[in-house]
Design a protein around this motif. Sequence first.
Motif, PDB file in Angstrom:
ATOM      1  N   ARG A   1       0.839  -1.201   0.000  1.00 43.52           N
ATOM      2  CA  ARG A   1       0.000   0.000   0.000  1.00 43.52           C
ATOM      3  C   ARG A   1       0.872   1.248   0.000  1.00 43.52           C
ATOM      4  O   ARG A   1       0.629   2.211  -0.747  1.00 43.52           O
ATOM      5  N   SER A   2       1.917   1.182   0.829  1.00 39.94           N
ATOM      6  CA  SER A   2       2.810   2.332   0.914  1.00 39.94           C
ATOM      7  C   SER A   2       3.546   2.552  -0.411  1.00 39.94           C
ATOM      8  O   SER A   2       3.646   3.677  -0.919  1.00 39.94           O
ATOM      9  N   GLU A   3       4.071   1.420  -0.932  1.00 42.46           N
ATOM     10  CA  GLU A   3       4.807   1.525  -2.190  1.00 42.46           C
ATOM     11  C   GLU A   3       3.897   1.969  -3.331  1.00 42.46           C
ATOM     12  O   GLU A   3       4.292   2.742  -4.206  1.00 42.46           O
TER      13      GLU A   3
ATOM     14  N   SER B   1       3.347   5.448  -2.976  1.00 38.75           N
ATOM     15  CA  SER B   1       4.566   6.158  -3.401  1.00 38.75           C
ATOM     16  C   SER B   1       4.672   6.180  -4.915  1.00 38.75           C
ATOM     17  O   SER B   1       5.013   7.213  -5.529  1.00 38.75           O
ATOM     18  N   SER B   2       4.362   5.020  -5.528  1.00 41.38           N
ATOM     19  CA  SER B   2       4.421   4.960  -6.993  1.00 41.38           C
ATOM     20  C   SER B   2       3.395   5.893  -7.604  1.00 41.38           C
ATOM     21  O   SER B   2       3.671   6.597  -8.600  1.00 41.38           O
TER      22      SER B   2
ATOM     23  N   ALA C   1       7.759   2.049 -14.960  1.00 40.66           N
ATOM     24  CA  ALA C   1       9.187   1.829 -14.696  1.00 40.66           C
ATOM     25  C   ALA C   1       9.722   2.788 -13.670  1.00 40.66           C
ATOM     26  O   ALA C   1      10.762   2.544 -13.046  1.00 40.66           O
ATOM     27  N   LEU C   2       9.018   3.918 -13.512  1.00 42.17           N
ATOM     28  CA  LEU C   2       9.473   4.886 -12.530  1.00 42.17           C
ATOM     29  C   LEU C   2       9.160   4.482 -11.098  1.00 42.17           C
ATOM     30  O   LEU C   2       9.679   5.084 -10.165  1.00 42.17           O
ATOM     31  N   SER C   3       8.287   3.445 -10.908  1.00 46.97           N
ATOM     32  CA  SER C   3       7.892   3.006  -9.569  1.00 46.97           C
ATOM     33  C   SER C   3       8.983   2.151  -8.945  1.00 46.97           C
ATOM     34  O   SER C   3       9.736   1.466  -9.641  1.00 46.97           O
TER      35      SER C   3
ATOM     36  N   GLU D   1      -6.542  12.346  -4.945  1.00 44.21           N
ATOM     37  CA  GLU D   1      -5.426  11.416  -4.817  1.00 44.21           C
ATOM     38  C   GLU D   1      -5.851   9.991  -5.125  1.00 44.21           C
ATOM     39  O   GLU D   1      -5.017   9.108  -5.269  1.00 44.21           O
ATOM     40  N   GLY D   2      -7.140   9.740  -5.199  1.00 46.71           N
ATOM     41  CA  GLY D   2      -7.611   8.426  -5.580  1.00 46.71           C
ATOM     42  C   GLY D   2      -7.936   7.507  -4.399  1.00 46.71           C
ATOM     43  O   GLY D   2      -7.911   7.945  -3.246  1.00 46.71           O
ATOM     44  N   ILE D   3      -8.217   6.245  -4.696  1.00 45.82           N
ATOM     45  CA  ILE D   3      -8.621   5.251  -3.704  1.00 45.82           C
ATOM     46  C   ILE D   3      -7.729   4.021  -3.846  1.00 45.82           C
ATOM     47  O   ILE D   3      -7.554   3.505  -4.951  1.00 45.82           O
TER      48      ILE D   3
END
Length: 779
Positions: free
Chosen positions: A43-45, A48-49, A181-183, A230-232
């Motif tokens: 969830r955190s990643e 972050s992505s 790819a940036l994630s 920011e979305g869900i």
Amino acid sequence: MGRFRSLQSRITALYSATFGLVMILVAIGIQFAIAHSAEDKVRSELNSSAEVINRIWSMRGQELESFARPLALDFGFREAVATDDDETIRTALRNIASRIDLPNAFVVKYDGRVVGMRPELDARYNGALWDELDSGWQSGALRLNGVTFQAVAAEIKAPALIGWLVLGRKLDTDEMQQLSALSAIPVSASIVRRSESGQWIYDATSHAITDKAVAGALLRMSASAVKHPEGIAERMDGKMVLVRPLGTFGGAATTGLLLDFSIADALAEYDLLRLTVLFAGALGLLLVAYASSRIARHIVRPISALEKATRLLAKGEWTTVPVASEDEIGALSSSFNAMSAGIAQREKRIRHMAYHDALTDLPNRLQLAEKFDELLGAIESTEGGLAVLCLDIDNFKIINDTLGHQVGDKLLKIAADRLRAAAAGHFVARTGGDEFCVLVVGPRVETAGELAAVLIDRLNQPMTIEGHLLKAGVSIGISRAPLDSMVADDLLKHADLAMYAAKAAGRGRYRFFTTDLDEEAQQRRAIEMALHDAIANGEFELYFQPLFDLKSNRFSAFEALIRWNRPGQGLVSPQDFIGVAEETGLIVPIGEWVLKEACRIAATWPADVSVAVNFSTVQFETPGLKNQVFQALATSGLAPSRLEIEITESLFLESSGQVLETLHSLKQVGARIALDDFGTGFSSLSYLRRFPFDKIKIDRSFIMELLKTREANAVVKAITDLAAALNMETTAEGVEDAEQVEALRAHGCTNVQGFLFSRPIPAGEVVALIQACATRYAA
């Protein structure tokens, strides 16, 4: 379940199962923690992505905006838009597109006409685009000619709003891959949009989103696009999904960014940890099982030894177990050893009690039976011999009743000790009461007789018990195997018959069994069975013999004498069956019948004539004798004073003090008591002192010698004088001639009885005999 029947396997299984359960709980806890941690991490990643992509999105939007706004403010460009100089507009658009590599750039004029980089791209937009631009849309996802773009819009004013400059970067699969790819994690990114039917579809393929959870998240994201730009982010079907609005229309998202990442992929990095835990758990389980088995074996080994020892103990085998520790098991083993020793001692004691007489400590009947089996089996195999000696102490009942059971028990102990010493080397047993048995292996006939003589001599020796000088003789019967029988019961029965024959011959002697004794026993048995039938069929009748009164010269009484009118044999004398009746107890119903019948018949005689009835010792030992007498008198109507009850001295010798009480109660009723066969006992004078008899009957043995010897004459004289002094009548039995009558009259005898006056006659002849006597002496 069979494999867990042993305690060791159950302990091992219990400890292993407990450890396994703990490890499962630990594994579940670790798995839960890993899953929770992985989910939080994903969830955190993912956030972050999304944040990274959002920044890239924003940066690219800002980049597009940085080119769009200066161009929209450029005077020449605005003039070209205002004057509809399409060629200048296209040149400007191509220049800016070449600098930032834009796939699409166009101007939407106020009248709705579109001018793009190439004429073939121009087209009139629908009203929705104009409404979108007119409502203030400046950036986001934009759908143009079936292609989705990241676009920005800048107002073109001169000075009024004359159009919008739109720059768009194409959002396709390559673009999404570049963004993914940036994630920091291998996230999957997709552009989704809402179709004209309102259904969410993948922009790249136009395939509908069938995952209900994802579709639901998109609906919630669309409804809250303005409030939550920011979305869900939600977990769905083993993956973490984030949906973020890209383009909105009327406050609702029309285009969105869909990011998802498999939690399983996130958990994959924990596979090593899980395998390590699994391996550690399996290894720990094996170690626990091994340790539990060793511990259980250490615990169970002494318990198994106890169990085995218990089974042996249950079979009667004495055993002990080693005490290997000082713990509870060791204490249990010590207790078991103590219990085993105690049981062994008790078993030994119980077995001794089961096979020995409690009073004399001699072997009892049970051990005698086993000894018989052993010796008779040996005789069959070796052709040897066996003598069985049955012993009975003479006069024991008299001693036991007169001096008490304590003296009797001591006498039995002394007799047992003398037998044990005199018959050393032979098997000696007490078979009950005052009876003993000696087994002599392989004797000759003379040897058995010699041993019997030694035993008689040894037991005949005087003994002093509690101040009483006693001389207890013994009678012995001998049977032999295989001469007489090879059956233990038969040998004992034959020896008993021989012993009774020895007693009948005068006691204090021994006798061998002979076949005639068995024949006599069979005859007695036949008589016993016939007596039962005689009682049931009424085969008895009474005869009467008169007693002559010497003073009044008349018949004063008649003695009732029973006769058995046996079918096919005629009248049977009492001497032939009374003894059997007394031994079997049949004398009780016979005596009751005699009493009732004698009273009934006597009631028909003259009032001055009495009837005398003999009573057996066995009758006095039967409860209710007094009531029988009362009932017989009441039923017949006979006056009690007309009933004479005759007893013998054996009644006192063989009975208890209850006899005196019964005699006193009968005398109080009015019945007369006569002592029969006086002078033949051992202590007649003491009996006369203990009970006031009404009459003494002098035994016929004295009358027969009355005229022949001075001694007999003196005895008769002494008896008559004694009776007169005690106010008792005397009756002389067995008078057969007139001289005897005169001698008796001279001695003061009151009554005589014998064949001189009459033999026993049937009841129907009594009255005639009385009348004949009265007529004779009246003359």
